[in-house]
Design a protein around this motif. Structure first.
Motif, PDB file in Angstrom:
ATOM      1  N   ASN A  64       5.631   2.178  18.514  1.00 41.98           N
ATOM      2  CA  ASN A  64       4.265   1.670  18.608  1.00 41.98           C
ATOM      3  C   ASN A  64       4.199   0.290  19.234  1.00 41.98           C
ATOM      4  OD1 ASN A  64       2.804   3.925  17.483  1.00 41.98           O
ATOM      5  ND2 ASN A  64       3.855   3.445  15.565  1.00 41.98           N
ATOM      6  N   ALA A  65       5.243  -0.508  19.064  1.00 45.89           N
ATOM      7  CA  ALA A  65       5.293  -1.796  19.766  1.00 45.89           C
ATOM      8  C   ALA A  65       5.331  -1.565  21.276  1.00 45.89           C
ATOM      9  CB  ALA A  65       6.521  -2.585  19.318  1.00 45.89           C
ATOM     10  N   ARG A  66       6.098  -0.565  21.705  1.00 45.29           N
ATOM     11  CA  ARG A  66       6.164  -0.250  23.137  1.00 45.29           C
ATOM     12  C   ARG A  66       4.804   0.243  23.648  1.00 45.29           C
ATOM     13  NH1 ARG A  66      11.739   0.422  25.038  1.00 45.29           N
ATOM     14  NH2 ARG A  66      13.159   0.156  23.264  1.00 45.29           N
ATOM     15  N   ARG A  67       4.100   1.027  22.830  1.00 36.89           N
ATOM     16  CA  ARG A  67       2.763   1.486  23.218  1.00 36.89           C
ATOM     17  C   ARG A  67       1.817   0.299  23.411  1.00 36.89           C
ATOM     18  NH1 ARG A  67       0.769   5.289  18.667  1.00 36.89           N
ATOM     19  NH2 ARG A  67      -1.084   5.417  20.033  1.00 36.89           N
ATOM     20  N   ILE A  68       1.877  -0.653  22.486  1.00 29.75           N
ATOM     21  CA  ILE A  68       1.008  -1.833  22.581  1.00 29.75           C
ATOM     22  C   ILE A  68       1.359  -2.653  23.810  1.00 29.75           C
ATOM     23  CG2 ILE A  68       0.378  -4.013  21.486  1.00 29.75           C
ATOM     24  CD1 ILE A  68       0.885  -2.623  18.767  1.00 29.75           C
ATOM     25  N   GLU A 178      10.424  -4.398  -2.342  1.00 23.57           N
ATOM     26  CA  GLU A 178       9.227  -5.170  -2.009  1.00 23.57           C
ATOM     27  C   GLU A 178       9.179  -5.479  -0.517  1.00 23.57           C
ATOM     28  OE1 GLU A 178       7.272  -9.548  -3.019  1.00 23.57           O
ATOM     29  OE2 GLU A 178       8.811  -8.698  -4.337  1.00 23.57           O
ATOM     30  N   GLU A 179      10.340  -5.865   0.046  1.00 27.05           N
ATOM     31  CA  GLU A 179      10.401  -6.161   1.469  1.00 27.05           C
ATOM     32  C   GLU A 179      10.127  -4.907   2.295  1.00 27.05           C
ATOM     33  OE1 GLU A 179      10.894  -9.267   2.906  1.00 27.05           O
ATOM     34  OE2 GLU A 179      10.561  -9.878   0.839  1.00 27.05           O
ATOM     35  N   LEU A 180      10.613  -3.761   1.814  1.00 27.73           N
ATOM     36  CA  LEU A 180      10.400  -2.500   2.519  1.00 27.73           C
ATOM     37  C   LEU A 180       8.919  -2.137   2.537  1.00 27.73           C
ATOM     38  CD1 LEU A 180      12.210  -0.407   3.932  1.00 27.73           C
ATOM     39  CD2 LEU A 180      12.179   0.914   1.820  1.00 27.73           C
ATOM     40  N   LYS A 181       8.234  -2.424   1.446  1.00 27.15           N
ATOM     41  CA  LYS A 181       6.800  -2.146   1.377  1.00 27.15           C
ATOM     42  C   LYS A 181       6.038  -3.009   2.392  1.00 27.15           C
ATOM     43  CE  LYS A 181       5.245  -1.395  -2.683  1.00 27.15           C
ATOM     44  NZ  LYS A 181       4.767  -1.550  -4.082  1.00 27.15           N
ATOM     45  N   LYS A 182       6.437  -4.274   2.529  1.00 25.48           N
ATOM     46  CA  LYS A 182       5.812  -5.149   3.525  1.00 25.48           C
ATOM     47  C   LYS A 182       6.057  -4.619   4.935  1.00 25.48           C
ATOM     48  CE  LYS A 182       6.440  -9.395   0.809  1.00 25.48           C
ATOM     49  NZ  LYS A 182       7.143 -10.697   0.770  1.00 25.48           N
ATOM     50  N   LEU A 183       7.304  -4.212   5.176  1.00 24.96           N
ATOM     51  CA  LEU A 183       7.652  -3.683   6.485  1.00 24.96           C
ATOM     52  C   LEU A 183       6.844  -2.430   6.796  1.00 24.96           C
ATOM     53  CD1 LEU A 183       9.442  -3.675   9.018  1.00 24.96           C
ATOM     54  CD2 LEU A 183      11.157  -2.418   7.691  1.00 24.96           C
ATOM     55  N   GLU A 184       6.676  -1.564   5.801  1.00 25.85           N
ATOM     56  CA  GLU A 184       5.907  -0.340   5.993  1.00 25.85           C
ATOM     57  C   GLU A 184       4.462  -0.659   6.355  1.00 25.85           C
ATOM     58  OE1 GLU A 184       5.260   3.980   3.803  1.00 25.85           O
ATOM     59  OE2 GLU A 184       5.935   2.257   2.614  1.00 25.85           O
ATOM     60  N   GLY A 185       3.887  -1.660   5.694  1.00 29.63           N
ATOM     61  CA  GLY A 185       2.517  -2.056   6.008  1.00 29.63           C
ATOM     62  C   GLY A 185       2.379  -2.557   7.434  1.00 29.63           C
ATOM     63  N   HIS A 186       3.325  -3.366   7.876  1.00 34.32           N
ATOM     64  CA  HIS A 186       3.268  -3.886   9.246  1.00 34.32           C
ATOM     65  C   HIS A 186       3.512  -2.777  10.265  1.00 34.32           C
ATOM     66  CE1 HIS A 186       2.646  -8.079   8.329  1.00 34.32           C
ATOM     67  NE2 HIS A 186       3.661  -8.089   7.485  1.00 34.32           N
ATOM     68  N   TYR A 189       0.360  -1.010  10.657  1.00 33.36           N
ATOM     69  CA  TYR A 189      -0.580  -1.819  11.435  1.00 33.36           C
ATOM     70  C   TYR A 189      -0.293  -1.688  12.932  1.00 33.36           C
ATOM     71  CZ  TYR A 189      -3.273  -5.713  13.202  1.00 33.36           C
ATOM     72  OH  TYR A 189      -4.171  -6.472  13.910  1.00 33.36           O
ATOM     73  N   LEU A 190       0.972  -1.667  13.316  1.00 29.13           N
ATOM     74  CA  LEU A 190       1.313  -1.510  14.725  1.00 29.13           C
ATOM     75  C   LEU A 190       0.845  -0.155  15.251  1.00 29.13           C
ATOM     76  CD1 LEU A 190       4.909  -3.059  14.904  1.00 29.13           C
ATOM     77  CD2 LEU A 190       2.762  -4.064  15.725  1.00 29.13           C
ATOM     78  N   ALA A 191       0.975   0.893  14.434  1.00 35.20           N
ATOM     79  CA  ALA A 191       0.515   2.222  14.842  1.00 35.20           C
ATOM     80  C   ALA A 191      -0.995   2.224  15.063  1.00 35.20           C
ATOM     81  CB  ALA A 191       0.911   3.258  13.794  1.00 35.20           C
ATOM     82  N   GLN A 192      -1.728   1.621  14.131  1.00 37.63           N
ATOM     83  CA  GLN A 192      -3.183   1.557  14.248  1.00 37.63           C
ATOM     84  C   GLN A 192      -3.611   0.722  15.456  1.00 37.63           C
ATOM     85  OE1 GLN A 192      -4.125  -0.053  10.431  1.00 37.63           O
ATOM     86  NE2 GLN A 192      -3.719   1.859   9.335  1.00 37.63           N
TER      87      GLN A 192
END
Length: 213
Positions: A64-68, A178-186, A189-192
């Protein structure tokens, strides 16, 4: 075969208290009595799930970073500026930050930069989980990762690895969930954001054109 730095293991476990750091141990040769690696890795199913989830989150974050990157570069500089498919893995986040900096002040710009920072922060975990051998540290909430790949070893701490050595790294797991949950959220966000920019690429092109006037 000798193992690089293993005699410092207990010290590293004591000092590794920050959220899921990657601790590459300092070079130190050890004696013959300590050169046998355990044959069982004592992994739990949850360990496999955690490592697999992190790797896949990075796969989707990279996609998704590449898409952006391509959508924003297309909008800002024209379709010939698309380049994301040719980027090496380590180039993706810097290129994402570079094109996000071209955006006007907005929630999108702030969100992409925050996501990029988090993804880059834990990128070494993704790489090590995918390429280093891992096992649980006894009953401790930590993993120890091993490699005999000289290039991989030197890439992590700059120190060359001899032909008869292994190098290891320690990953405490106390705050990893906890860090994995933050990473999942970000990553979400990149996908959206990728879908948003691709859907509104004409509007983004018009906005960039006005900024150039």
């Amino acid at each position: 075969m000798q193992i690089l730095g293993l005699s410092q293991f207990q010290r590293d476990m004591r000092i590794a208290h920050r959220p899921a750091p990657l601790c590459i141990c300092a070079p130190e040769m050890i004696g013959e009595k300590r050169m046998q690696l355990p044959t069982r890795n004592r992994f739990r199913e949850a360990d496999f799930a955690l490592m697999g989830k992190l790797i896949q989150l990075y796969c989707y974050a990279d996609l998704n970073a590449r898409r952006i990157i391509d959508a924003l570069r297309h909008a800002a500089f024209g379709p010939q500026a698309r380049c994301a498919s040719r980027l090496q893995d380590a180039q993706v986040v810097p290129k994402l930050v570079e094109i996000a900096a071209e955006l006007w002040e907005s929630n999108l710009k702030e969100g992409i930069l925050k996501a990029a920072n988090t993804v880059e922060l834990h990128r070494s975990h993704r790489h090590n989980f995918a390429h280093w051998a891992a096992r649980r540290v006894g009953s401790e909430e930590a993993l120890v990762l091993f490699t005999k790949n000289a290039r991989e070893a030197e890439r992590r701490d700059g120190d060359p690895l001899g032909s008869d050595l292994l190098k290891y790294a320690i990953v405490p797991l106390g705050s990893f969930a906890e860090e994995l949950k933050k990473l999942e959220g970000h990553a979400q966000y990149l996908a959206q954001s990728a879908a948003h920019v691709e859907r509104l690429i004409n509007e983004f092109s018009e906005r960039f054109a006005k900024m150039k006037k």
